[in-house]
Design a protein around this motif. Sequence first.
Motif, PDB file in Angstrom:
ATOM      1  N   ARG A  17       0.939  -1.342  -0.039  1.00 20.81           N
ATOM      2  CA  ARG A  17       0.178  -0.075   0.003  1.00 20.81           C
ATOM      3  C   ARG A  17       0.653   1.033  -0.227  1.00 20.81           C
ATOM      4  O   ARG A  17       0.518   2.441  -0.757  1.00 20.81           O
ATOM      5  CB  ARG A  17      -0.942  -0.067   1.254  1.00 20.81           C
ATOM      6  N   PHE A  18       1.999   1.241   0.855  1.00 21.63           N
ATOM      7  CA  PHE A  18       2.933   2.439   0.747  1.00 21.63           C
ATOM      8  C   PHE A  18       4.251   1.896   0.575  1.00 21.63           C
ATOM      9  O   PHE A  18       5.072   2.009   1.586  1.00 21.63           O
ATOM     10  CB  PHE A  18       2.631   3.070   2.284  1.00 21.63           C
ATOM     11  N   PRO A  19       4.575   1.592  -0.725  1.00 23.27           N
ATOM     12  CA  PRO A  19       5.922   1.037  -0.858  1.00 23.27           C
ATOM     13  C   PRO A  19       6.974   2.025  -0.357  1.00 23.27           C
ATOM     14  O   PRO A  19       8.154   1.644   0.051  1.00 23.27           O
ATOM     15  CB  PRO A  19       6.027   0.746  -2.309  1.00 23.27           C
ATOM     16  N   SER A  20       6.782   3.528  -0.824  1.00 22.88           N
ATOM     17  CA  SER A  20       7.948   4.377  -0.504  1.00 22.88           C
ATOM     18  C   SER A  20       8.073   4.424   0.873  1.00 22.88           C
ATOM     19  O   SER A  20       9.204   4.511   1.217  1.00 22.88           O
ATOM     20  CB  SER A  20       7.507   5.731  -1.069  1.00 22.88           C
ATOM     21  N   THR A  21       7.058   4.567   1.548  1.00 24.05           N
ATOM     22  CA  THR A  21       7.241   4.941   2.870  1.00 24.05           C
ATOM     23  C   THR A  21       7.982   3.810   3.713  1.00 24.05           C
ATOM     24  O   THR A  21       8.561   3.838   4.600  1.00 24.05           O
ATOM     25  CB  THR A  21       5.821   5.153   3.627  1.00 24.05           C
ATOM     26  N   VAL A  22       7.486   2.359   3.288  1.00 22.66           N
ATOM     27  CA  VAL A  22       8.101   1.195   4.091  1.00 22.66           C
ATOM     28  C   VAL A  22       9.568   1.232   3.597  1.00 22.66           C
ATOM     29  O   VAL A  22      10.372   0.657   4.595  1.00 22.66           O
ATOM     30  CB  VAL A  22       7.514   0.081   3.591  1.00 22.66           C
ATOM     31  N   ALA A  23       9.975   1.563   2.521  1.00 18.56           N
ATOM     32  CA  ALA A  23      11.329   1.566   1.882  1.00 18.56           C
ATOM     33  C   ALA A  23      12.155   2.372   2.941  1.00 18.56           C
ATOM     34  O   ALA A  23      13.327   2.050   3.406  1.00 18.56           O
ATOM     35  CB  ALA A  23      11.384   1.800   0.386  1.00 18.56           C
ATOM     36  N   PHE A  24      11.847   3.562   3.083  1.00 19.82           N
ATOM     37  CA  PHE A  24      12.526   4.425   4.053  1.00 19.82           C
ATOM     38  C   PHE A  24      12.344   4.081   5.375  1.00 19.82           C
ATOM     39  O   PHE A  24      13.448   4.082   6.039  1.00 19.82           O
ATOM     40  CB  PHE A  24      12.072   6.153   3.632  1.00 19.82           C
ATOM     41  N   GLY A  25      11.358   3.524   5.864  1.00 20.13           N
ATOM     42  CA  GLY A  25      11.064   3.237   7.237  1.00 20.13           C
ATOM     43  C   GLY A  25      11.997   1.892   7.595  1.00 20.13           C
ATOM     44  O   GLY A  25      12.445   2.380   8.607  1.00 20.13           O
ATOM     45  N   THR A  26      12.117   1.086   6.907  1.00 22.38           N
ATOM     46  CA  THR A  26      12.852   0.080   7.067  1.00 22.38           C
ATOM     47  C   THR A  26      14.513   0.207   7.159  1.00 22.38           C
ATOM     48  O   THR A  26      15.300  -0.214   8.109  1.00 22.38           O
ATOM     49  CB  THR A  26      12.710  -1.069   6.188  1.00 22.38           C
ATOM     50  N   SER A  27      14.822   1.441   6.228  1.00 22.47           N
ATOM     51  CA  SER A  27      16.258   1.848   6.219  1.00 22.47           C
ATOM     52  C   SER A  27      16.636   2.579   7.450  1.00 22.47           C
ATOM     53  O   SER A  27      17.683   2.393   8.115  1.00 22.47           O
ATOM     54  CB  SER A  27      16.453   2.783   5.021  1.00 22.47           C
ATOM     55  N   VAL A  28      15.559   3.385   7.902  1.00 24.53           N
ATOM     56  CA  VAL A  28      15.784   4.203   9.053  1.00 24.53           C
ATOM     57  C   VAL A  28      15.856   3.340  10.189  1.00 24.53           C
ATOM     58  O   VAL A  28      16.830   3.490  11.326  1.00 24.53           O
ATOM     59  CB  VAL A  28      14.490   5.398   9.479  1.00 24.53           C
ATOM     60  N   ARG A  84      10.742   3.682  -8.144  1.00 25.56           N
ATOM     61  CA  ARG A  84      12.291   3.369  -8.260  1.00 25.56           C
ATOM     62  C   ARG A  84      12.847   4.327  -7.432  1.00 25.56           C
ATOM     63  O   ARG A  84      13.876   4.113  -6.856  1.00 25.56           O
ATOM     64  CB  ARG A  84      12.608   3.429  -9.620  1.00 25.56           C
ATOM     65  N   ARG A  85      12.733   5.682  -7.618  1.00 21.28           N
ATOM     66  CA  ARG A  85      13.549   6.696  -6.957  1.00 21.28           C
ATOM     67  C   ARG A  85      13.432   6.597  -5.433  1.00 21.28           C
ATOM     68  O   ARG A  85      14.581   6.712  -4.867  1.00 21.28           O
ATOM     69  CB  ARG A  85      13.035   8.065  -7.502  1.00 21.28           C
ATOM     70  N   PRO A  86      12.184   6.175  -5.006  1.00 22.84           N
ATOM     71  CA  PRO A  86      12.168   5.958  -3.348  1.00 22.84           C
ATOM     72  C   PRO A  86      13.066   4.891  -3.037  1.00 22.84           C
ATOM     73  O   PRO A  86      13.902   4.994  -1.826  1.00 22.84           O
ATOM     74  CB  PRO A  86      10.933   6.063  -3.019  1.00 22.84           C
ATOM     75  N   ALA A  87      12.998   3.736  -3.663  1.00 26.41           N
ATOM     76  CA  ALA A  87      13.913   2.720  -3.303  1.00 26.41           C
ATOM     77  C   ALA A  87      15.161   3.053  -3.379  1.00 26.41           C
ATOM     78  O   ALA A  87      16.014   2.583  -2.682  1.00 26.41           O
ATOM     79  CB  ALA A  87      13.183   1.608  -4.191  1.00 26.41           C
ATOM     80  N   TRP A  88      15.841   3.618  -4.628  1.00 25.66           N
ATOM     81  CA  TRP A  88      17.113   3.751  -4.684  1.00 25.66           C
ATOM     82  C   TRP A  88      17.713   4.791  -3.441  1.00 25.66           C
ATOM     83  O   TRP A  88      18.682   4.950  -2.860  1.00 25.66           O
ATOM     84  CB  TRP A  88      17.579   4.447  -6.047  1.00 25.66           C
ATOM     85  N   GLY A  89      16.671   5.837  -3.275  1.00 27.87           N
ATOM     86  CA  GLY A  89      17.117   6.912  -2.136  1.00 27.87           C
ATOM     87  C   GLY A  89      17.081   6.190  -0.744  1.00 27.87           C
ATOM     88  O   GLY A  89      18.127   6.533  -0.108  1.00 27.87           O
ATOM     89  N   ALA A  90      16.266   4.956  -0.770  1.00 31.73           N
ATOM     90  CA  ALA A  90      16.316   4.340   0.706  1.00 31.73           C
ATOM     91  C   ALA A  90      17.787   3.680   0.887  1.00 31.73           C
ATOM     92  O   ALA A  90      18.405   3.716   1.913  1.00 31.73           O
ATOM     93  CB  ALA A  90      15.133   3.675   0.968  1.00 31.73           C
ATOM     94  N   VAL A  91      18.067   3.145  -0.269  1.00 30.76           N
ATOM     95  CA  VAL A  91      19.065   2.104  -0.051  1.00 30.76           C
ATOM     96  C   VAL A  91      20.612   3.074  -0.033  1.00 30.76           C
ATOM     97  O   VAL A  91      21.473   2.680   0.570  1.00 30.76           O
ATOM     98  CB  VAL A  91      19.361   1.140  -1.030  1.00 30.76           C
ATOM     99  N   ALA A  92      20.389   4.133  -0.727  1.00 33.68           N
ATOM    100  CA  ALA A  92      21.579   5.112  -0.596  1.00 33.68           C
ATOM    101  C   ALA A  92      21.639   5.722   0.619  1.00 33.68           C
ATOM    102  O   ALA A  92      22.789   5.784   0.998  1.00 33.68           O
ATOM    103  CB  ALA A  92      21.419   6.249  -1.971  1.00 33.68           C
TER     104      ALA A  92
END
Length: 412
Positions: free
Chosen positions: A84-95, A127-135
């Motif tokens: 439902r919220f892929p971008s938020t989850v990508a950054f949340g797990t990274s944080v 894609r950009r949020p995912a790349w941003g999270a891993v970066a």
Amino acid sequence: MTARQERRYGGEARQRGGPPPWQRWVDRETDRRIPWVSTLLVIALVQIGSGFAGRQQADPYVPLDAFARLLLFGGAALLLLRHRFPSTVAFGTSVAALVYLGAGYPYGPVFIPVAMGCFAAVVAGRRRPAWGAVAMLWVGHALIAHWLYRWLPPGGDGPESWGRELLVAAWVAAVVAAAELLRVRREQWARERLERQAAEQRRADEERLRIARELHDVLAHSISVINVQAGVGLALLDSDPEQARTALTTIKAASKEALGEVRQVLDTLRAPGDAPRSPAPGLDRLPELVEQAAATGLSVALETTGVRKDLPPGAGLAAFRIVQEALTNVVRHSGSRTARVTLAYAPRRLGLRIDDDGPATGDEAGGSGNGLAGMRERAAALGGTIAAGPRPDGGFRVDATLPFSAPPKEHP
């Protein structure tokens, strides 16, 4: 398209291509939107694996405590919302992973939720949020390991080796590459699915057009004969009862034949894929057309040039229907009582010419006006051509060329 056809075509499509079974499971998981099972498995794996890693890396890392367990649980639990919220989850797990590492806890499966969160974001098109999270994860890890470690627990530790940074970078690249590969494959599967659906729709449209064309040709010819004979019968009912009886007999025969051909066409709708009960009409039935035309008062002369050959079923049916429609138009629209049908056989094609001397009657004869269009469609379906129009000396001519799809067999 019937349910039987949909099941058959769907089965064929799955055999020819489309996503593998595991991907169809992923799609169903995505449709549910709340992936409870996979998230609970990841939570259990992260908790158990981190406890094992903590025992193996007791020095110099901080032992796992309630705060570490909460970070591990929170980072993994975010995966419930990854569809439902892929971008938020990508950054949340990274944080969550960065806070865990910054607190000095041991390495372990803490990166698994990050991988799954970024993977889901890439597959979902973020894609950009995912790349941003891993970066962010990699840069944060580098800062913690080589600069912020002085002020972060555990106390007295030194910088990490750059080899570990290369290992983290390789891990990040592998996760992103796998996610990109799956995204591309899913887009390809989606395109193939749309292409299959479009192809099935085209087949259904072509089948409907074929059936409509067959019904038009059968009914137009037979009803034209019936109409003419009914007029003759009414005109002669009192003055010439015997001739009126002949007209009624012709009406009965024409209607019976029309009903049989309509039944044959409709049988293909009731039982798709089954063989028809009787063969499709071909040029061997031209004498029947001549007899029916004679019953309406139209004299038809048949002429054949070249060596007569057996036509493939498609070409034979098209040739028969073109002649049938042309003679029907003569009965309907021409004042001429004679017509000429010429068959010109060549090695790989058949020429058809139907002439009448006219003139046009100008009477309203009924019909849909689709006869000429239907003839052109039949010829075009075989790669042939057809021309129809008034002749310079009066009358009307239909001229068609039908190529053979396979070398025919000559008669002895």
